[in-house]
Design an enzyme around this catalytic site. Structure first.
Site, short mmCIF file in Angstrom:
data_model
loop_
_atom_site.label_atom_id
_atom_site.label_comp_id
_atom_site.label_asym_id
_atom_site.label_seq_id
_atom_site.Cartn_x
_atom_site.Cartn_y
_atom_site.Cartn_z
N PHE A 141 1.14 -1.23 -0.04
CA PHE A 141 0.02 0.04 -0.18
C PHE A 141 0.94 1.13 0.06
O PHE A 141 1.87 1.21 0.80
CB PHE A 141 -0.91 -0.03 1.25
CG PHE A 141 -1.99 1.09 1.00
CD1 PHE A 141 -2.96 0.98 0.32
CD2 PHE A 141 -1.85 2.23 1.69
CE1 PHE A 141 -4.01 1.75 0.33
CE2 PHE A 141 -2.70 3.24 1.38
CZ PHE A 141 -3.98 3.23 0.89
N TYR A 159 -10.99 1.94 10.63
CA TYR A 159 -12.15 2.48 9.88
C TYR A 159 -12.69 1.52 8.81
O TYR A 159 -13.62 1.64 8.01
CB TYR A 159 -12.04 3.86 9.29
CG TYR A 159 -10.87 4.05 8.53
CD1 TYR A 159 -10.50 3.30 7.27
CD2 TYR A 159 -9.81 4.45 9.05
CE1 TYR A 159 -9.35 3.53 6.33
CE2 TYR A 159 -8.46 4.75 8.38
CZ TYR A 159 -8.52 4.25 7.00
OH TYR A 159 -7.28 4.10 6.18
N LYS A 160 -12.20 0.22 8.80
CA LYS A 160 -12.40 -0.75 7.63
C LYS A 160 -13.15 -1.89 8.43
O LYS A 160 -14.56 -1.48 8.96
CB LYS A 160 -11.23 -1.40 6.98
CG LYS A 160 -10.26 -0.19 6.44
CD LYS A 160 -8.99 -1.01 5.74
CE LYS A 160 -8.25 -0.13 5.18
NZ LYS A 160 -8.62 0.50 3.86
N ARG A 196 -12.99 -3.69 -6.95
CA ARG A 196 -12.85 -4.34 -5.43
C ARG A 196 -14.16 -4.69 -4.93
O ARG A 196 -14.81 -3.69 -4.89
CB ARG A 196 -12.16 -3.71 -4.49
CG ARG A 196 -10.40 -3.66 -4.66
CD ARG A 196 -9.57 -3.12 -3.54
NE ARG A 196 -10.19 -2.02 -2.80
CZ ARG A 196 -9.67 -1.19 -1.97
NH1 ARG A 196 -8.58 -1.99 -1.26
NH2 ARG A 196 -10.39 -0.39 -1.34
N ASP A 247 1.24 -4.74 8.30
CA ASP A 247 0.25 -3.91 8.05
C ASP A 247 -1.07 -4.78 8.19
O ASP A 247 -1.11 -5.54 7.02
CB ASP A 247 0.42 -2.96 6.82
CG ASP A 247 -0.67 -1.97 6.86
OD1 ASP A 247 -1.81 -2.23 7.29
OD2 ASP A 247 -0.69 -0.82 6.13
C1 LIG Z 1 -2.90 -1.39 3.75
C2 LIG Z 1 -3.00 0.01 3.95
N1 LIG Z 1 -2.26 0.49 4.95
C3 LIG Z 1 -2.52 1.92 5.32
C4 LIG Z 1 -3.79 2.31 4.93
C5 LIG Z 1 -4.31 3.95 5.20
O1 LIG Z 1 -3.67 4.58 6.25
P1 LIG Z 1 -4.19 5.88 7.09
O2 LIG Z 1 -5.41 5.60 7.65
O3 LIG Z 1 -3.17 6.44 7.40
O4 LIG Z 1 -4.64 6.61 5.72
C6 LIG Z 1 -4.69 1.81 3.99
C7 LIG Z 1 -5.83 2.62 3.52
O5 LIG Z 1 -6.82 1.72 2.82
C8 LIG Z 1 -4.27 0.53 3.84
O6 LIG Z 1 -5.15 -0.11 3.00
#
Ligand SMILES: Cc1ncc(COP(=O)(O)O)c(C=O)c1O
Length: 415
Positions: free
Chosen positions: A130, A225-226, A374, A200
């Site tokens: 990401f 938030y997911k 997706r 992550d």
């Molecule tokens: C794998 C991954 N890491 C990090 C993030 C986003 O991080 P942040 O909450 O700092 O915007 C996302 C967002 O979709 C993601 O898919």
């Protein structure tokens, strides 16, 4: 499935009737007529968060004001949410801090990891990781000046692990394809060369069981938030294995991570354990919403959620193949359930317009450049019949060439 091999909507409805997680959908606010397949980007609103947010604003903030830090337990909120979240990722409560964004936590953990591995100045990651993880690593490398960020294709990760590598940084479930890395195996490979493993978990937590402890993982981050349904921009989390905590130094040494913030001393002294990962004042409203989301998911049980998620994604793949053959879609997600997260991705050259046309029909997925559609299957609230309805809409959009309409070509700032 009863009858012929060909699935019908009634088969999907029957699966919902037999699903013991089906009642959990009522714990969420979901608009009528919408098939929501984007909980991997923004989870749905937990019903109890509506009342909780009203209470925390009107009573706790409006009436009790500053007294709420003690009287209403605001100061304990980050640790409270961390304790609820920890079992979902195979961590102990005192190994998780809830704070900041995933991006900021990547910065803190990467920098801290390099300090734990002096003399090792390489970070290995995947080219398809990401972007924020890669951008943050680039920023850190620029700041430190002597750090080498080595980005390799997925298949080249083990080969890139040399004895100058300090950190292997990977995303457990790939954001484009939903493919799952073997966390135990890659963590072991990192350890064999003396590196730390940073995971992550943005697309895992709340949908895919994770066993950070069992895998021997060192560090991890993830989004609230997911699949945790914490609301837009919800606080993220950071994990530091207990064995590393005493020596772990955060580069963002803010007062909330101080051993005694209200002593207002001049010198920074880290709080014991993972609490040093906190930096500034906790975002109380967001934490209150996140607490509702995490509670709802934790109560459902991650193993039951995973079982349903696998069944949903399997069904969706089968239905796409049954109903949408000949429209030029290619499956971008692994077919084997154990290698797949909670999403199904398809490739199509007109992916962007197709996703817009689907949204106009009330089926919400999303698009990732260059050609990925997706579909996220948040098992807490997505129904088997939703999979049918989404595929029926996809078929209609393709058969009528609805996607070719000019309004579906326009790009918003967020895709
Ligand atoms: C794998 C991954 N890491 C990090 C993030 C986003 O991080 P942040 O909450 O700092 O915007 C996302 C967002 O979709 C993601 O898919």
């Amino acid at each position: 499935m009863a009858g012929s091999d060909r699935l019908r909507r009634a088969d999907c409805v029957a699966l919902d009737a037999a699903d013991d997680l089906a009642p959990l959908r009522d714990a969420f606010v979901l608009p009528e007529g919408v098939v929501y397949l984007d909980g991997n980007s923004l989870g749905a609103l937990p019903r109890r968060a509506v009342d909780r947010l009203r209470d925390v604003t009107e009573r706790e903030w409006g009436r009790d004001l500053i007294r709420s830090w003690n009287a209403n337990g605001w100061i304990d909120l980050p640790a409270r949410v961390a304790a609820l979240l920890a079992p979902l990722i195979g961590a102990a409560a005192d190994e998780v801090a809830v704070a900041d964004s995933t991006s900021v936590n990547v910065f803190k953990l990467l920098a801290g990891a390099l300090r734990l591995r002096p003399g090792r100045r390489a970070i290995v990651s995947e080219q398809g990781n990401f972007p924020t993880d890669l951008y943050v690593a680039q920023g850190l490398a620029g700041l430190l000046g002597d750090v080498d960020l080595r980005l390799v294709p997925r298949g080249g990760l083990r080969g890139a692990l040399a004895d100058d590598v300090g950190v292997l940084m990977l995303t457990h479930v790939d954001f484009r394809t939903g493919e799952v890395h073997d966390m135990a195996d890659l963590t072991r490979a990192a350890h064999e060369v003396g590196a730390l493993a940073l995971w992550d978990l943005a697309h895992s937590v709340g949908a895919v069981p994770v066993d950070l402890g069992g895998c021997g993982a060192d560090l991890a981050v993830g989004c609230g938030y997911k699949y945790l349904n914490g609301g837009p921009g919800a606080p993220a989390f950071a994990y530091v294995a207990r064995r590393l905590q005493d020596a772990f130094e955060t580069p963002l040494s803010g007062w909330m991570g101080h051993a005694d913030p209200f002593a207002f001393g001049t010198r920074y002294e880290p709080a014991p354990g993972v609490a040093r990962l906190l930096c500034g004042t906790p975002p109380v409203l967001s934490l209150a919403a996140l607490e509702c989301g995490v509670e709802t998911i934790a109560r459902a049980g991650i193993d039951r959620l995973r079982t349903k998620s696998v069944a949903l994604t399997h069904l969706f793949i089968r239905l796409v193949e049954q109903e949408c053959g000949g429209f030029g879609f290619a499956l971008a997600s692994p077919r084997e359930a154990e290698r797949r997260g909670s999403q199904v991705s398809l490739r199509h050259p007109e992916g962007y317009a197709i996703v817009q046309a689907l949204a106009a029909r009330g089926v919400i997925g999303d698009f990732r450049t260059p050609d990925v559609l997706r579909f996220g299957f948040a098992p807490a609230y997505v129904r088997f019949a939703d999979a049918w309805d989404a595929v029926a809409a996809l078929r209609a959009v393709m058969a009528s060439r609805e996607w070719a309409r000019s309004e579906f070509q326009e790009k918003g700032r967020v895709t």
